[in-house]
Motif scaffolding. Structure first.
Motif, PDB file in Angstrom:
ATOM      1  N   GLU A  94       0.842  -1.186   0.000  1.00  0.00           N
ATOM      2  CA  GLU A  94       0.000   0.000   0.000  1.00  0.00           C
ATOM      3  C   GLU A  94       0.879   1.237   0.000  1.00  0.00           C
ATOM      4  O   GLU A  94       2.056   1.170   0.292  1.00  0.00           O
ATOM      5  N   ARG A 150      -2.115  11.569   3.343  1.00  0.00           N
ATOM      6  CA  ARG A 150      -2.703  10.251   3.627  1.00  0.00           C
ATOM      7  C   ARG A 150      -4.148  10.188   3.146  1.00  0.00           C
ATOM      8  O   ARG A 150      -4.586   9.179   2.580  1.00  0.00           O
ATOM      9  N   GLN A 151      -4.916  11.256   3.365  1.00  0.00           N
ATOM     10  CA  GLN A 151      -6.305  11.294   2.903  1.00  0.00           C
ATOM     11  C   GLN A 151      -6.370  11.243   1.376  1.00  0.00           C
ATOM     12  O   GLN A 151      -7.228  10.557   0.805  1.00  0.00           O
ATOM     13  N   ASP A 205      -5.714   7.696   0.276  1.00  0.00           N
ATOM     14  CA  ASP A 205      -6.913   6.877   0.481  1.00  0.00           C
ATOM     15  C   ASP A 205      -7.944   7.140  -0.608  1.00  0.00           C
ATOM     16  O   ASP A 205      -8.595   6.226  -1.110  1.00  0.00           O
ATOM     17  N   ALA A 263      -6.854   5.487  -3.874  1.00  0.00           N
ATOM     18  CA  ALA A 263      -7.042   4.036  -3.779  1.00  0.00           C
ATOM     19  C   ALA A 263      -8.522   3.671  -3.889  1.00  0.00           C
ATOM     20  O   ALA A 263      -8.875   2.667  -4.511  1.00  0.00           O
ATOM     21  N   SER A 264      -9.391   4.490  -3.320  1.00  0.00           N
ATOM     22  CA  SER A 264     -10.831   4.235  -3.421  1.00  0.00           C
ATOM     23  C   SER A 264     -11.307   4.377  -4.861  1.00  0.00           C
ATOM     24  O   SER A 264     -12.086   3.567  -5.355  1.00  0.00           O
ATOM     25  N   ARG A 304      -8.877  -0.122  -2.566  1.00  0.00           N
ATOM     26  CA  ARG A 304      -9.077   0.039  -1.122  1.00  0.00           C
ATOM     27  C   ARG A 304     -10.456  -0.502  -0.766  1.00  0.00           C
ATOM     28  O   ARG A 304     -11.450  -0.088  -1.353  1.00  0.00           O
ATOM     29  N   ALA A 306     -14.683   1.245   4.042  1.00  0.00           N
ATOM     30  CA  ALA A 306     -14.498   1.348   5.493  1.00  0.00           C
ATOM     31  C   ALA A 306     -15.631   0.620   6.220  1.00  0.00           C
ATOM     32  O   ALA A 306     -15.420  -0.011   7.251  1.00  0.00           O
TER      33      ALA A 306
END
Length: 105
Positions: free
Chosen positions: A5, A82-83, A86, A89-90, A95, A98
């Motif tokens: 990742e 980091r956001q 994410d 990746a979404s 990803r 959640a």
């Protein structure tokens, strides 16, 4: 080095073993070529801003989309990057969600 990742490193972190350091704000083509070759690519992004820098976040999203796996950024920018990682990746579908909910209509 096995990176499954994307990761954010502090701005003073050394280059991990097995990673290719693409440099500071490298050309997109260089990142894409290394990622396509299967290399773990490290990109360094720099800014003096204490608040989230939209230009840095946009650059991180492009490099992540192209396949960069490691990002070296200043500490005030780490959470925002980091956001962004994410989010990329979404969008790419790599990803897991959640929360998984089943809706009945």
């Amino acid at each position: 080095m096995d990176v499954r990742e994307r990761m954010v490193l502090s701005s003073d972190a050394p280059v991990p073993d097995g990673a290719v350091d693409a440099g500071t704000a490298p050309p997109a083509g260089r990142v894409e070529r290394h990622a396509a070759a299967g290399d773990v690519v490290l990109v360094t992004l720099e800014t003096d801003a204490r608040e989230p820098d939209p230009a840095l976040l946009a650059a991180a999203s492009v490099y992540a989309w192209l396949g960069a796996a490691l990002f070296r950024v200043p500490e005030p920018q780490a959470d925002g990057v980091r956001q962004v990682l994410d989010m990329v990746a979404s969008i790419q579908g790599t990803r897991p969600p959640a929360v998984a909910r089943r809706g009945l209509a």
